[in-house]
Motif scaffolding. Structure first.
Motif: not given
Length: 326
Positions: A46-47, A50, A58, A63, A66
C-alpha cells in the motif's frame, strides 16, 4: 451501514468532464501505471501505491486514507485477476477489472510523470441497449465534399466509442488528401487542416436543445478535457433522436437553444475545441438528452456515396470515404 458495493471511493483532482478524445488507444503512461497499481495492490504494498500518487493526490488522500480505501477494496473484492482497458472518460483511463469476488470499473487518471492524479472504483455495469436500434428520421450527411471516417463501426478496432454507452455508434470524421494526410504542410496550426472551418449542416429537421460556443480551439496535438465536447450542438428530432455535433470552431455556431432547424441548414464551422487533438467532426445520435443516462443509436444515412459507389440506408465504418449523393 453504507453498502460498499455501491461506490468504493472517489478522489477527483483537476479532471471534470467526459472524454471524447480523437484517438483513444491506451497510452504508454496509463499502461505502465495500471500495471504498477495491480502489482502493488495484489502484493499488499500500500505504501508503494501511495508513492505513485502525484504530490497533490498525496495531499488530498494521505497515506492512512489510502490504506483504508485499499483495505476496504481488498476485503470486499479480493485480488485483481485481470484489467481490460475500455476508453478514456473525464481524463481517466477506464478499466474493466476482474477481481476474486466480482467485477469493478477501475478509473485511474495519470499525468505526464506517470503519477496517479485521480482514482475511483465502482461496480462494473454492462453495456446498455439503446431504446432505438437505429435512427427513424432520414438523415443526410452533415457536410459537403468528401470526408473520411476515422472512427466508425461496431467493433473496438473500428471504433473506440463502442466502449462508452452514450458514444456508442459515434463517428469521428476528417478530410484527407489523396496521400492520406489530414493537413496541407506540417499540421502545426488548425488552419493547415482541410477540415478546419468547413461548414457543418443539420442532417435532418429538428429543434436545438443545446448550443455551446465560445471555447477556444486547441493547438493541434493538445487536448482540452475541461470542456470535452467543446463548442457543440444537440438537435432533437420529431422521433426523439438526439444528434450531437462536437468540436466546432470558436464563435461560429449560428443557432441557439430553442431554434428550429431544417435539413441542410448550416450550424457552424468545423473546429478543434474541447477534447480534440485535431480539427474533425464528432457526430453521434443518442436516445435521450442526458449524456449520463443514454445509449448511442446506430446512424444510417439515407443517400450517400461511399468510396465512389452510391449507397442508400448505409452506416459508414472506419476508412470509408463519404460524400453526399449526386
Amino acid at each position: 451501514m453504507k453498502n460498499t458495493a455501491k461506490i468504493i471511493l472517489l478522489t477527483l483532482l483537476f479532471i471534470f468532464s467526459t472524454g471524447l478524445t480523437f484517438a483513444q488507444s491506451e497510452s504508454i503512461d496509463s499502461k505502465t501505471t495500471i500495471a504498477k497499481f495491480v502489482q502493488y495492490y495484489n502484493g499488499n504494498q500500500q505504501d508503494s501505491i501511495f508513492y505513485i500518487f502525484s504530490p497533490k493526490t498525496q495531499q488530498e488522500l494521505p497515506l492512512e486514507k489510502t490504506k483504508a480505501f485499499l483495505n476496504q477494496l481488498k476485503n470486499r473484492y479480493g485480488n485483481i485477476k485481470q484489467v481490460d482497458f475500455q476508453s478514456y472518460q473525464n481524463g481517466f483511463g477506464v478499466y474493466k477489472t476482474e477481481l476474486d469476488k466480482g467485477l469493478l470499473t477501475l478509473n485511474i487518471a495519470v499525468d505526464n510523470n506517470k503519477a496517479i492524479t485521480g482514482l475511483f472504483a465502482k461496480p462494473y455495469e454492462a453495456t446498455l441497449e439503446a431504446k432505438l436500434p437505429r435512427n427513424i428520421t432520414p438523415m443526410q450527411l452533415p457536410f459537403k465534399g468528401e470526408w473520411t471516417v476515422f472512427w466508425g463501426g461496431d467493433t473496438k478496432e473500428q471504433n473506440y466509442h463502442v466502449a462508452v454507452n452514450f458514444q456508442k455508434n459515434a463517428f469521428d470524421i476528417i478530410i484527407n488528401n489523396p496521400q492520406g494526410k489530414s493537413y496541407k504542410t506540417d499540421g502545426k496550426t488548425n488552419e493547415d487542416y482541410y477540415a478546419f472551418a468547413q461548414p457543418l449542416l443539420a442532417p435532418s429537421d429538428g429543434e436545438i436543445v443545446l448550443a455551446v460556443d465560445g471555447i477556444k480551439d486547441n493547438i493541434p496535438g493538445k487536448l482540452n478535457p475541461m470542456f470535452t465536447t467543446g463548442n457543440s450542438v444537440l438537435i432533437k428530432t420529431k422521433n426523439n433522436e438526439y444528434i450531437l455535433f462536437a468540436h466546432f470552431k470558436q464563435n461560429t455556431i449560428s443557432v441557439k437553444q430553442g431554434d428550429r432547424v431544417k435539413q441542410g441548414q448550416q450550424l457552424g464551422l468545423c473546429g478543434n475545441s474541447g477534447n480534440s487533438s485535431e480539427p474533425h467532426l464528432h457526430f453521434h445520435i443518442q436516445d435521450a438528452e442526458d449524456f449520463y443516462n443514454t445509449v448511442g443509436v446506430k446512424c444510417y444515412f439515407d443517400k450517400l456515396q461511399v468510396n465512389g459507389t452510391s449507397k442508400t440506408d448505409y452506416s459508414p465504418v472506419k476508412g470509408d470515404k463519404i460524400k453526399m449523393a449526386n
